[in-house]
Design a protein around this motif. Structure first.
Motif, PDB file in Angstrom:
ATOM      1  N   VAL A  26       0.815  -1.194  -0.058  1.00 23.61           N
ATOM      2  CA  VAL A  26       0.013  -0.091  -0.026  1.00 23.61           C
ATOM      3  C   VAL A  26       0.793   1.221  -0.006  1.00 23.61           C
ATOM      4  CG1 VAL A  26      -1.620   1.248   1.240  1.00 23.61           C
ATOM      5  CG2 VAL A  26      -1.789  -1.260   1.166  1.00 23.61           C
ATOM      6  N   SER A  27       0.462   1.983  -0.746  1.00 25.09           N
ATOM      7  CA  SER A  27       1.281   3.578  -0.708  1.00 25.09           C
ATOM      8  C   SER A  27       0.126   4.527  -0.586  1.00 25.09           C
ATOM      9  CB  SER A  27       1.902   3.702  -2.088  1.00 25.09           C
ATOM     10  OG  SER A  27       2.972   2.832  -2.106  1.00 25.09           O
ATOM     11  N   ARG A  28       0.509   5.680  -0.094  1.00 26.01           N
ATOM     12  CA  ARG A  28      -0.421   6.598   0.322  1.00 26.01           C
ATOM     13  C   ARG A  28       0.310   7.920  -0.055  1.00 26.01           C
ATOM     14  NH1 ARG A  28      -2.092   5.452   6.631  1.00 26.01           N
ATOM     15  NH2 ARG A  28      -3.370   3.567   6.138  1.00 26.01           N
ATOM     16  N   ALA A  29      -0.899   8.751  -0.758  1.00 27.50           N
ATOM     17  CA  ALA A  29      -0.166  10.067  -1.398  1.00 27.50           C
ATOM     18  C   ALA A  29      -0.076  11.059  -0.009  1.00 27.50           C
ATOM     19  CB  ALA A  29      -1.190  10.650  -2.295  1.00 27.50           C
ATOM     20  N   GLU A  30       1.021  11.592  -0.089  1.00 25.34           N
ATOM     21  CA  GLU A  30       1.392  12.349   1.158  1.00 25.34           C
ATOM     22  C   GLU A  30       2.351  13.534   0.701  1.00 25.34           C
ATOM     23  OE1 GLU A  30       3.400  10.612   4.218  1.00 25.34           O
ATOM     24  OE2 GLU A  30       1.778   9.171   4.656  1.00 25.34           O
ATOM     25  N   PRO A  31       2.442  14.641   1.347  1.00 21.37           N
ATOM     26  CA  PRO A  31       3.386  15.896   0.658  1.00 21.37           C
ATOM     27  C   PRO A  31       4.538  15.483   0.678  1.00 21.37           C
ATOM     28  CG  PRO A  31       1.739  16.633   2.408  1.00 21.37           C
ATOM     29  CD  PRO A  31       1.553  15.027   2.392  1.00 21.37           C
ATOM     30  N   VAL A  32       5.104  16.159  -0.467  1.00 26.49           N
ATOM     31  CA  VAL A  32       6.596  15.862  -0.709  1.00 26.49           C
ATOM     32  C   VAL A  32       7.003  17.527  -0.954  1.00 26.49           C
ATOM     33  CG1 VAL A  32       8.526  15.205  -1.835  1.00 26.49           C
ATOM     34  CG2 VAL A  32       6.518  13.484  -1.370  1.00 26.49           C
ATOM     35  N   GLY A  33       7.336  18.198  -0.069  1.00 26.11           N
ATOM     36  CA  GLY A  33       7.706  19.632  -0.278  1.00 26.11           C
ATOM     37  C   GLY A  33       6.469  20.129  -0.614  1.00 26.11           C
ATOM     38  N   PRO A  34       6.394  21.226  -2.056  1.00 31.07           N
ATOM     39  CA  PRO A  34       5.075  21.791  -2.077  1.00 31.07           C
ATOM     40  C   PRO A  34       4.579  20.803  -3.210  1.00 31.07           C
ATOM     41  CG  PRO A  34       6.859  22.400  -3.671  1.00 31.07           C
ATOM     42  CD  PRO A  34       7.641  21.640  -2.452  1.00 31.07           C
ATOM     43  N   PHE A  35       4.777  19.628  -3.183  1.00 33.68           N
ATOM     44  CA  PHE A  35       4.166  18.781  -4.284  1.00 33.68           C
ATOM     45  C   PHE A  35       3.808  17.366  -3.272  1.00 33.68           C
ATOM     46  CE2 PHE A  35       7.857  20.638  -6.372  1.00 33.68           C
ATOM     47  CZ  PHE A  35       7.064  21.303  -7.465  1.00 33.68           C
ATOM     48  N   THR A  36       2.981  16.477  -4.303  1.00 28.29           N
ATOM     49  CA  THR A  36       2.731  15.184  -3.681  1.00 28.29           C
ATOM     50  C   THR A  36       3.444  14.036  -4.228  1.00 28.29           C
ATOM     51  OG1 THR A  36       0.485  16.516  -3.356  1.00 28.29           O
ATOM     52  CG2 THR A  36       0.549  13.899  -3.088  1.00 28.29           C
ATOM     53  N   GLY A  37       3.449  13.040  -3.310  1.00 26.58           N
ATOM     54  CA  GLY A  37       4.217  11.793  -3.799  1.00 26.58           C
ATOM     55  C   GLY A  37       3.709  10.647  -3.231  1.00 26.58           C
ATOM     56  N   TRP A  38       3.991   9.495  -3.567  1.00 26.44           N
ATOM     57  CA  TRP A  38       3.594   8.069  -2.890  1.00 26.44           C
ATOM     58  C   TRP A  38       4.718   7.606  -1.992  1.00 26.44           C
ATOM     59  CZ3 TRP A  38      -1.273   7.046  -3.786  1.00 26.44           C
ATOM     60  CH2 TRP A  38      -1.934   7.218  -5.082  1.00 26.44           C
ATOM     61  N   ARG A  39       3.997   7.560  -0.549  1.00 25.03           N
ATOM     62  CA  ARG A  39       4.691   6.924   0.444  1.00 25.03           C
ATOM     63  C   ARG A  39       4.331   5.807   0.843  1.00 25.03           C
ATOM     64  NH1 ARG A  39       8.212   9.633   3.450  1.00 25.03           N
ATOM     65  NH2 ARG A  39       7.117  11.817   2.851  1.00 25.03           N
ATOM     66  N   PRO A  40       5.281   4.832   0.429  1.00 26.76           N
ATOM     67  CA  PRO A  40       4.850   3.281   0.596  1.00 26.76           C
ATOM     68  C   PRO A  40       4.876   2.787   2.243  1.00 26.76           C
ATOM     69  CG  PRO A  40       7.105   3.348  -0.194  1.00 26.76           C
ATOM     70  CD  PRO A  40       6.547   4.787  -0.276  1.00 26.76           C
ATOM     71  N   LEU A  41       3.894   2.243   2.653  1.00 24.26           N
ATOM     72  CA  LEU A  41       3.954   1.345   3.776  1.00 24.26           C
ATOM     73  C   LEU A  41       4.699   0.076   3.670  1.00 24.26           C
ATOM     74  CD1 LEU A  41       0.116   1.621   4.810  1.00 24.26           C
ATOM     75  CD2 LEU A  41       1.947   3.145   5.428  1.00 24.26           C
ATOM     76  N   MET A  42       4.992  -0.264   4.814  1.00 22.56           N
ATOM     77  CA  MET A  42       5.851  -1.519   4.817  1.00 22.56           C
ATOM     78  C   MET A  42       4.945  -2.785   3.978  1.00 22.56           C
ATOM     79  SD  MET A  42       8.133  -1.999   8.298  1.00 22.56           S
ATOM     80  CE  MET A  42       8.746  -3.637   7.638  1.00 22.56           C
ATOM     81  N   PRO A  43       5.408  -3.435   3.140  1.00 25.88           N
ATOM     82  CA  PRO A  43       4.711  -4.622   2.570  1.00 25.88           C
ATOM     83  C   PRO A  43       4.369  -5.457   3.530  1.00 25.88           C
ATOM     84  CG  PRO A  43       6.619  -4.146   1.355  1.00 25.88           C
ATOM     85  CD  PRO A  43       6.842  -3.324   2.585  1.00 25.88           C
ATOM     86  N   VAL A  44       3.195  -6.060   3.374  1.00 31.36           N
ATOM     87  CA  VAL A  44       2.585  -7.093   4.406  1.00 31.36           C
ATOM     88  C   VAL A  44       2.383  -8.512   3.613  1.00 31.36           C
ATOM     89  CG1 VAL A  44       0.815  -7.800   5.982  1.00 31.36           C
ATOM     90  CG2 VAL A  44       1.422  -5.487   5.813  1.00 31.36           C
ATOM     91  N   THR A  45       2.867  -9.568   4.176  1.00 33.96           N
ATOM     92  CA  THR A  45       2.822 -10.982   3.729  1.00 33.96           C
ATOM     93  C   THR A  45       1.591 -11.641   4.360  1.00 33.96           C
ATOM     94  OG1 THR A  45       5.001 -10.983   2.925  1.00 33.96           O
ATOM     95  CG2 THR A  45       3.431 -13.087   2.994  1.00 33.96           C
ATOM     96  N   GLN A  46       0.436 -11.904   3.788  1.00 35.05           N
ATOM     97  CA  GLN A  46      -0.687 -12.436   4.443  1.00 35.05           C
ATOM     98  C   GLN A  46      -1.005 -13.816   4.082  1.00 35.05           C
ATOM     99  OE1 GLN A  46      -5.265 -11.623   3.611  1.00 35.05           O
ATOM    100  NE2 GLN A  46      -4.382 -10.030   5.370  1.00 35.05           N
ATOM    101  N   PHE A  47      -0.954 -14.823   4.924  1.00 32.76           N
ATOM    102  CA  PHE A  47      -1.301 -16.199   5.064  1.00 32.76           C
ATOM    103  C   PHE A  47      -2.818 -16.545   5.452  1.00 32.76           C
ATOM    104  CE2 PHE A  47      -1.752 -20.164   7.041  1.00 32.76           C
ATOM    105  CZ  PHE A  47      -1.240 -21.171   6.028  1.00 32.76           C
ATOM    106  N   ALA A  48      -3.663 -17.267   4.478  1.00 29.18           N
ATOM    107  CA  ALA A  48      -4.782 -17.405   4.951  1.00 29.18           C
ATOM    108  C   ALA A  48      -5.177 -19.133   4.738  1.00 29.18           C
ATOM    109  CB  ALA A  48      -5.902 -16.861   4.256  1.00 29.18           C
ATOM    110  N   ALA A  49      -5.687 -19.637   5.533  1.00 26.75           N
ATOM    111  CA  ALA A  49      -5.987 -20.996   5.400  1.00 26.75           C
ATOM    112  C   ALA A  49      -7.111 -21.525   6.217  1.00 26.75           C
ATOM    113  CB  ALA A  49      -4.785 -22.046   5.908  1.00 26.75           C
ATOM    114  N   THR A  50      -7.852 -22.401   5.631  1.00 21.70           N
ATOM    115  CA  THR A  50      -9.288 -22.930   6.008  1.00 21.70           C
ATOM    116  C   THR A  50      -8.965 -24.346   6.495  1.00 21.70           C
ATOM    117  OG1 THR A  50     -10.383 -21.557   4.775  1.00 21.70           O
ATOM    118  CG2 THR A  50     -11.657 -23.374   5.624  1.00 21.70           C
ATOM    119  N   LYS A  51      -9.540 -24.808   7.863  1.00 26.54           N
ATOM    120  CA  LYS A  51      -9.286 -26.010   8.465  1.00 26.54           C
ATOM    121  C   LYS A  51     -10.479 -26.781   7.898  1.00 26.54           C
ATOM    122  CE  LYS A  51      -8.465 -28.182  12.705  1.00 26.54           C
ATOM    123  NZ  LYS A  51      -8.273 -28.134  14.278  1.00 26.54           N
ATOM    124  N   ARG A  52     -10.048 -28.020   7.132  1.00 29.27           N
ATOM    125  CA  ARG A  52     -10.793 -28.798   6.351  1.00 29.27           C
ATOM    126  C   ARG A  52     -11.332 -29.931   7.357  1.00 29.27           C
ATOM    127  NH1 ARG A  52     -13.556 -25.474   3.232  1.00 29.27           N
ATOM    128  NH2 ARG A  52     -11.965 -24.441   1.869  1.00 29.27           N
TER     129      ARG A  52
END
Length: 401
Positions: A375-401
């Motif tokens: 995820v990246s969020r648009a934030e001020p970069v001086g007088p302009f706007t740039g994308w500031r990335p959050l730390m990437p998240v690795t997600q695991f999901a499993a269903t117990k059968r």
């Protein structure tokens, strides 16, 4: 066994409004149980009578001791809508009971207000925290609230005003259906009707001020909605996490390494029948979890303070588990997976390479899916706007059968 226990709902019009069948059940009873107001509505006839004790369990145990003998419990309105019937049904099989409901306070209040009951949020504040309001107040919402006593309307008016809903219209309906029926009306910000009678129901039509608190019920509350110390599942990742956990009515979540409790809180907000336990070992964060749960309208969130897996030992088995911290703790994942009910979901988020290694191993062991969330969020970069990335998240999901 015959239906020895009868639970009969009474209105303000007393036993005259009961059916002949309900009257016969009362006449044949060896024991009649109820509050003083209900017992005063029925003739004594020399029958043993019992009022509710504190704690309630004492009277419930006394009723259960009479199993097989005719017992009548008198309730207010509909016993199965926040009533004593709900409690007794946990102890007595359905085929051993007759439940004869009267008109509920909600039905009567909706009729008085001219509101479609199916479109109204119904809550009880009798024996419950006022903070429950924080989850249901919204622009245009209509609420029906069972009061704890005559002081509840003023408390509700103050709570609405604090949330930015001071213009909301209130109607306090007292002793509906009886000769003492009365309706008090006003707005929350200038509620001056004074103390109400103890038996009352509050109707609220929520009207938002310009600065009103407006929070959606679907997952993805703004990060600013939570008090936290940085240990927070960010909004975009939190929404994806709740989607993977798939809240289903009546189910229980373990939020392990809960941080500020954001995932468990959003789980509870998605449906009123859900349950959740937040597991956290840091005392300061435990305090924040309770603060957030109250502010966001889910004071029923259960807190298990301590480290996992030790703190999980005595918890009821979950339908879903979220591991937001401590994934590499020996035995934690195995305990959570073993504890999951069949069909349960296990979701884990990590941001470290060590955590990713553990998730890769876990996928090889039990299956499941891995997703990278960036995820990246648009934030001020001086007088302009740039994308500031959050730390990437690795997600695991499993269903117990």
């Amino acid at each position: 066994m015959s239906r020895w226990l009868s639970i009969i709902g009474l209105g303000e019009d007393g036993i005259d409004a009961l059916t002949p069948a309900a009257r016969r059940l009362i006449d044949k009873a060896e024991l009649v149980v109820g509050g003083e107001r209900q017992l005063a509505m029925v003739p004594t006839n020399g029958v043993e009578r019992l009022t509710w004790a504190s704690p309630l369990k004492l009277t419930v145990d006394e009723i259960l001791c009479r199993r097989g003998r005719p017992v009548v419990v008198l309730a207010t309105g509909d016993p199965m809508w926040f009533g004593i019937g709900v409690t007794l049904a946990r102890h007595v099989p359905t085929d051993e009971m007759w439940i004869i409901p009267g008109a509920s306070a909600f039905a009567l209040a909706a009729a008085r207000m001219g509101w479609p009951l199916a479109e109204v949020e119904c809550l009880t504040l009798h024996g419950r925290a006022l903070a429950l309001l924080n989850a249901v107040v919204a622009p245009g919402a209509r609420l029906l609230l069972l009061s704890a006593d005559g002081t509840t309307p003023l408390a509700v008016a103050k709570a609405l005003t604090a949330l930015g809903y001071g213009r909301s219209r209130l109607a306090v309906l007292e002793h509906m259906g009886g000769p003492e029926e009365r309706i008090l009306t006003g707005t929350a910000d200038v509620w001056t009707a004074g103390p109400a009678r103890d038996l009352n129901t509050i109707a609220v039509e929520c009207i938002a001020d310009a600065d009103a608190v407006v929070r959606a019920r679907i997952p993805g509350l703004a990060d600013e909605a939570f008090a936290h110390d940085g240990q927070l599942t960010k909004r975009e990742v939190r929404a994806a996490t709740l989607a993977a956990l798939a809240p289903t009515p009546g189910q229980l979540l373990w939020d392990v390494g809960a941080g500020c409790g954001s995932v468990a809180i959003e789980w509870l907000r998605s449906h009123r029948t859900l349950e959740a336990v937040a597991v956290e070992r840091d005392a300061a964060r435990c305090a924040m979890i309770l603060e957030n749960a109250t502010a966001l309208g889910v004071p029923q969130l259960r807190l298990a303070e301590g480290g996992a897996p030790t703190a999980l030992a005595d918890l009821p088995l979950p339908d879903a588990v979220f591991i937001g911290g401590g994934l590499t703790v020996p035995g934690l994942v195995e305990h959570c997976w073993t504890s999951l009910k069949p069909g349960g979901r296990l979701v884990a988020n990590v941001v470290t390479l060590e955590g990713e290694t553990r998730l890769m191993s876990l996928r090889n062991e039990i299956g499941g899916a891995l997703v990278r969330i960036a995820v990246s969020r648009a934030e001020p970069v001086g007088p302009f706007t740039g994308w500031r990335p959050l730390m990437p998240v690795t997600q695991f999901a499993a269903t117990k059968r």
